[in-house]
Design an enzyme around this catalytic site. Structure first.
Site, mmCIF file in Angstrom:
data_model
loop_
_atom_site.group_PDB
_atom_site.id
_atom_site.type_symbol
_atom_site.label_atom_id
_atom_site.label_comp_id
_atom_site.label_asym_id
_atom_site.label_seq_id
_atom_site.Cartn_x
_atom_site.Cartn_y
_atom_site.Cartn_z
ATOM 1 N N CYS A 158 -4.770 2.465 -3.653
ATOM 2 C CA CYS A 158 -3.484 2.904 -3.072
ATOM 3 C C CYS A 158 -2.376 1.886 -3.315
ATOM 4 C CB CYS A 158 -3.611 3.211 -1.575
ATOM 5 S SG CYS A 158 -4.724 4.557 -1.236
ATOM 6 N N GLN B 226 -4.853 -5.382 6.944
ATOM 7 C CA GLN B 226 -5.851 -6.311 6.389
ATOM 8 C C GLN B 226 -5.784 -7.677 7.063
ATOM 9 O OE1 GLN B 226 -8.126 -5.196 4.470
ATOM 10 N NE2 GLN B 226 -7.248 -3.298 3.674
ATOM 11 N N ASP C 268 2.729 -4.633 8.118
ATOM 12 C CA ASP C 268 1.531 -3.814 7.892
ATOM 13 C C ASP C 268 0.342 -4.778 7.999
ATOM 14 O OD1 ASP C 268 -0.657 -2.521 6.927
ATOM 15 O OD2 ASP C 268 0.262 -1.850 5.051
ATOM 16 N N LYS D 199 -10.729 -0.273 10.206
ATOM 17 C CA LYS D 199 -10.915 -1.484 9.397
ATOM 18 C C LYS D 199 -11.286 -2.671 10.275
ATOM 19 C CE LYS D 199 -7.392 -0.004 6.056
ATOM 20 N NZ LYS D 199 -8.154 0.478 4.910
ATOM 21 N N HIS E 59 0.870 -1.179 0.000
ATOM 22 C CA HIS E 59 0.000 0.000 0.000
ATOM 23 C C HIS E 59 0.909 1.233 0.000
ATOM 24 C CE1 HIS E 59 -2.877 2.914 1.745
ATOM 25 N NE2 HIS E 59 -3.837 2.082 1.419
#
Ligand SMILES: Cc1ncc(COP(=O)(O)O)c(C=O)c1O
Length: 446
Positions: free
Chosen positions: A399, A227, A224, A250, A147
């Site tokens: 992104c 998700q 990261d 999220k 991202h």
């Protein structure tokens, strides 16, 4: 808008008619009423089908209630007042830190730094650990699927400090090419910074293995987890990483709050980033000494209400059980992939999913999201037409412009799911896509 259409040239996935997959788990149906927003028609007679949770998730009533109750009963600034409201507000804010720490398996609550989101958390690491530890010729290894949040801060650091960036590529199945990543590591590698789950490819990267590879050359690993934290059980100690970031919005929490988890000894050695109130120990006219982590990195009045909302989101997900969320989403992922795969001319990005033969293994490789393009159909046209049916998907580059460039596409459509989605909604998506494609092709022919 679609009343004139007579048929959809698509066979629905078998489970939609047999109901077998629906019977396997009913989590979506069970939690549905917790999410008031989902109970609405977008247009008259067009029920909302929300399939954009990778961008932001919807919020359960318990999160909304926790924030409202805080504002109505306890609102005061934190860490600075002797009065009762300040004490209650501070206790709630710090209790949210405890909840996040427990949610990701942190060894110590001081390892959780509240930030505005994952983007700010990565910028924090780049501007503190990165600026103090990295110099000209040091190497940071990323992947092409990152991202922009996990690319641009490092590009800025590369520009200002002469740090060299290297990018691991994709393999033939459009997953991370682990062998290529391994080949990029060397004595000058100081950091590997990688997404746990790609927000475009849906692949789940082998973070544990990457941690071992990074540590073998003396590098640190930043994950990261935007998700992954919302969708699967996460234990930072088991993953073996050094930093991990995620966004509250999220994972059923509000916007404006996210967190950095960092190993305590790393946080303790890092200089502050922003200066101001809250992050100091003492200030004189001559100088300043800094607070210990996490306060050192939380300058100014924090996002108190949002942190409390994030704490409530952790409570909500923990009560359901992240293993159950993960298992249910695994079913949804397979159903989505199979349903979309039946649409003529579709190209789904990322690794294939083959639940019939290898359910356990594919689970590790594919999340409940699909980015795709359909021959002759512009992704944003598709998203606009689906909106007429009440179906919310995303169109654009998500992104991940460099990744789209690698995939040979300017952008894509993306359907992304969460615990509140159902098999029926996936079927509705697939039928609506097929109808839209038929209609667009008919229009092209006239
Ligand atoms: C993989 C990934 N990383 C980072 C981000 C940035 O998160 P935020 O915008 O909440 O800071 C996102 C958001 O879409 C994401 O999907």
């Amino acid at each position: 808008m679609f009343v004139a259409l007579v048929h959809a040239s698509i066979a629905l996935p078998a489970s939609s008619t047999a109901g077998a997959a629906v019977a396997a788990s009913s989590l979506g149906a069970r939690v549905r009423s917790d999410f008031k927003l989902l109970d609405q028609d977008i247009w008259e007679g067009k029920r909302l089908v929300y399939l954009d949770s990778a961008a932001t998730s919807q919020k359960p009533a318990s999160v909304v209630r926790a924030m409202t109750e805080h504002l109505e009963r306890d609102n005061a600034n934190v860490h600075r007042g002797a009065h009762s409201l300040a004490t209650r507000s501070t206790a709630s804010y710090e209790s949210a830190r405890d909840k996040v720490a427990a949610f990701v398996g942190a060894a110590d609550r001081r390892e959780i730094v509240f930030t505005r989101g994952a983007t700010e958390a990565i910028n924090l690491v780049a501007n503190t650990w990165g600026v103090s530890e990295l110099g000209a010729g040091d190497e940071v290894v990323l992947s092409v699927m990152e991202h922009h949040s996990n690319m641009v801060p490092w590009q800025q650091l590369a520009k200002s400090r002469g740090v060299i960036l290297k990018y691991a590529r994709l393999d033939a199945l459009e997953r991370l090419d682990l062998e290529h990543l391994r080949s990029l590591l060397g004595p000058r590698t100081r950091l590997v910074s990688i997404a746990h789950v790609s927000n475009t490819l849906g692949c789940v990267n082998p973070v544990k293995e990457i941690a071992a590879l990074a540590h073998a050359v003396g590098a640190k690993l930043l994950v990261d987890a935007c998700q992954s934290v919302p969708h699967m059980p996460i234990d930072v100690r088991e993953l073996g990483c050094d930093f991990l970031v995620a966004s509250g919005h999220k994972m059923c929490g509000p916007t404006g709050i996210g967190f950095l988890w960092g190993r305590l000894e790393l946080l303790e050695a890092m200089p502050p980033w922003q200066g101001g109130g809250e992050m100091i120990d003492t200030v004189t006219l001559e100088g300043v000494t800094y607070a210990l982590p996490p306060g050192r990195f939380e300058a100014g009045t924090p996002a108190i209400t949002q942190a409390i909302g994030l704490g409530a989101a952790c409570d909500y997900l923990r009560t359901i059980g992240m293993a159950e969320v993960q298992a249910y989403e695994h079913e949804l992922a397979a159903h989505l992939h199979r349903g979309l795969s039946a649409i003529p001319g579709i190209r789904i990005y990322g690794p294939p999913v083959d639940v019939a033969t290898d359910a356990a293994a594919t689970h590790a490789h594919r999340a409940a999201l699909c980015a795709f393009n359909i021959e002759g159909v512009h992704a944003s046209d598709l998203a606009t037409f689906l909106d007429q049916e009440g179906i919310a998907i995303r169109a654009g580059h998500h992104c991940t412009q460099p990744l789209h460039h690698q995939l040979g596409a300017a952008g894509s459509a993306r359907a992304s799911l969460y615990l509140y989605n159902t098999h029926d909604e996936i079927d509705a998506l697939c039928v609506a896509i097929a109808e839209t494609v038929d209609m667009l092709r008919m229009l092209e022919d006239v």
